[in-house]
Each structure stands twice: as structure tokens, then as C-alpha cells.
Design a protein around this motif. Sequence first.
Motif, PDB file in Angstrom:
ATOM      1  N   ARG A  81       0.869  -1.156  -0.131  1.00 26.02           N
ATOM      2  CA  ARG A  81       0.244   0.037   0.187  1.00 26.02           C
ATOM      3  C   ARG A  81       0.739   1.104  -0.573  1.00 26.02           C
ATOM      4  N   VAL A  82       2.137   1.338   0.629  1.00 23.74           N
ATOM      5  CA  VAL A  82       3.057   2.487   0.226  1.00 23.74           C
ATOM      6  C   VAL A  82       3.784   2.727  -1.154  1.00 23.74           C
ATOM      7  N   THR A  83       3.419   3.777  -1.352  1.00 22.27           N
ATOM      8  CA  THR A  83       4.129   4.688  -2.523  1.00 22.27           C
ATOM      9  C   THR A  83       5.584   4.576  -2.889  1.00 22.27           C
ATOM     10  N   ARG A  84       5.949   5.410  -1.382  1.00 21.05           N
ATOM     11  CA  ARG A  84       6.710   6.499  -1.339  1.00 21.05           C
ATOM     12  C   ARG A  84       7.318   6.490   0.256  1.00 21.05           C
ATOM     13  N   LEU A  85       8.461   6.680   0.872  1.00 21.58           N
ATOM     14  CA  LEU A  85       8.697   6.811   2.147  1.00 21.58           C
ATOM     15  C   LEU A  85       9.699   7.887   2.294  1.00 21.58           C
ATOM     16  N   ALA A  86       9.577   8.756   3.375  1.00 19.89           N
ATOM     17  CA  ALA A  86      11.000   9.376   4.256  1.00 19.89           C
ATOM     18  C   ALA A  86      10.713   8.853   5.530  1.00 19.89           C
ATOM     19  N   LEU A  87      11.900   8.707   6.388  1.00 21.10           N
ATOM     20  CA  LEU A  87      12.521   8.282   7.276  1.00 21.10           C
ATOM     21  C   LEU A  87      13.582   9.618   7.887  1.00 21.10           C
ATOM     22  N   LEU A  88      12.347  10.441   8.849  1.00 23.49           N
ATOM     23  CA  LEU A  88      12.757  11.821   8.929  1.00 23.49           C
ATOM     24  C   LEU A  88      13.648  11.960   9.953  1.00 23.49           C
ATOM     25  N   ASP A  89      14.888  11.497  10.738  1.00 22.46           N
ATOM     26  CA  ASP A  89      15.715  11.414  12.393  1.00 22.46           C
ATOM     27  C   ASP A  89      14.845  10.989  13.176  1.00 22.46           C
ATOM     28  N   THR A  90      14.474   9.551  12.886  1.00 16.67           N
ATOM     29  CA  THR A  90      14.417   8.641  13.499  1.00 16.67           C
ATOM     30  C   THR A  90      15.532   6.930  13.629  1.00 16.67           C
ATOM     31  N   GLY A  91      14.347   5.820  13.741  1.00 19.39           N
ATOM     32  CA  GLY A  91      15.150   4.794  14.224  1.00 19.39           C
ATOM     33  C   GLY A  91      14.362   3.284  13.622  1.00 19.39           C
ATOM     34  N   PHE A  92      15.723   2.556  14.393  1.00 25.43           N
ATOM     35  CA  PHE A  92      14.031   1.245  13.279  1.00 25.43           C
ATOM     36  C   PHE A  92      14.912  -0.180  14.917  1.00 25.43           C
ATOM     37  N   GLU A  93      15.754   0.444  15.391  1.00 26.78           N
ATOM     38  CA  GLU A  93      15.930  -0.656  16.578  1.00 26.78           C
ATOM     39  C   GLU A  93      15.256  -0.840  17.513  1.00 26.78           C
ATOM     40  N   ALA A  94      15.224  -2.099  18.760  1.00 31.50           N
ATOM     41  CA  ALA A  94      14.558  -2.179  19.550  1.00 31.50           C
ATOM     42  C   ALA A  94      14.844  -0.852  20.891  1.00 31.50           C
ATOM     43  N   LEU A  95      15.229  -1.043  21.448  1.00 27.28           N
ATOM     44  CA  LEU A  95      15.330  -0.098  22.944  1.00 27.28           C
ATOM     45  C   LEU A  95      16.462  -1.367  23.121  1.00 27.28           C
ATOM     46  N   ALA A  96      17.370  -0.907  23.661  1.00 28.51           N
ATOM     47  CA  ALA A  96      18.755  -1.431  23.669  1.00 28.51           C
ATOM     48  C   ALA A  96      18.475  -2.425  24.936  1.00 28.51           C
ATOM     49  N   GLY A  97      19.456  -3.575  25.234  1.00 32.99           N
ATOM     50  CA  GLY A  97      19.660  -4.184  26.332  1.00 32.99           C
ATOM     51  C   GLY A  97      20.207  -3.174  27.787  1.00 32.99           C
ATOM     52  N   GLY A  98      20.813  -4.263  28.499  1.00 31.73           N
ATOM     53  CA  GLY A  98      21.459  -3.567  29.867  1.00 31.73           C
ATOM     54  C   GLY A  98      21.280  -1.922  30.124  1.00 31.73           C
ATOM     55  N   GLU A  99      22.674  -1.665  30.318  1.00 38.32           N
ATOM     56  CA  GLU A  99      23.035   0.197  30.401  1.00 38.32           C
ATOM     57  C   GLU A  99      21.940   1.025  29.453  1.00 38.32           C
TER      58      GLU A  99
END
Length: 202
Positions: A81-99
Amino acid sequence: MNDTELLVFVPGLVCDARVWRHQIEGLSRQRPVQVASHGTLDSLGRMAERILDTAPPRFALAGHSMGGRVALEVLARAPERVTRLALLDTGFEALAGGEAGERERAGRYQLRDLGRREGMLALGRNWAEGMVHPSRLADAELMEEIHAMIARAPLAQFEAQTEALLNRPDRTGLLGQIRVPTLVLCGRDDAWSPLARHEQMA
């Protein structure tokens, strides 16, 4: 992108349409635009599903900060359903483990607790200090606009969206599957969403 295709702007944590005002002003002359509203949804997945429920069969997405993560959740559910995408000042990883993860959790809850004690305006003033480039902190008009936008949001919205971010999924594997034209963009000095992360995404 054709001139009838909807462009959905996906705002970040407690942001609203005001943060997209310049893009809306420029791009709405060429095509329909819509700003997603997350309200008090406490899951990035549910935010994505709300967009899918209200958008046409095919549309373009631009997500800022938390909104970029929501855009990835839209892609994970309905890439066709998505034709184009802009990812702005963002991220893709889960919350880091540990400290590292505990530091992020503690920092977000510290802001939440400030909002509970002193209200959203106090929260916004504290938060914006670390979000805005030092060279712009003296821009009274800009800072007042940011503070006012945050203060418009109810504390319950900040709390729910904070939980959504702390429980975010890891979308590393999704990045290599994106097949639509995609813009990855951030500020060179962005301390929250650093350039190195965006280079990794691209």
C-alpha cells in the motif's frame, strides 16, 4: 508521486500538524496531504493500524522521529500500500539491552515524572533543551512554538506514546526489504537520532 496520491505525514512523540506546517504549505498545492494522529495509543503497531484504517489503498508516507518508526510498522503490515517513504530523524532498533536501555528508560520516565509534577509546559521546556540545536536555543519564537505544541498535548498522550517507544520492535530486518523510493534524512548534529544511524539505515 502523482498529484492525486495522498501523502500522510506521521508526527513524532506528542507532536501535531504544526510541526509539518511548512511541508503542508508547500506540498498541499500539488497533492492531498493528511497528518496522522496517534492520540493515546500505546503501541507503534496500533498507530500504524490506525493509519491503514484511514488511508486510501495506496499512499505515500513521511515519518519524523517516532513517526518514522510508525511508518516502518505500516510497511511491515502492508508494504503493497505504500508508494514512497521518507524516514526523518528516526530509528529502527528496539530498546537496547543492559545499561544503555535502562538509561533511555530512566530518562523518558524522568520527563514523564516532571510532567506529572509540574505539567506539560515544564516537561516541554526541559525536553526541548536537548532536542534543539544549541545555535537555535536563543530563538525565542521557535522555542515558544515548540513549548506550546508540547503543552497542547495531554500528559496521558505523552505517557502512552512513551510506552510505545520503550516497547518498540526491532525493524532491522525490514530495512533490506523496502522496495519503494525512500528518503532517509537527519540533521548532521542531531544528538537523539544521529547521522551514523541514518547512514546505517540507508
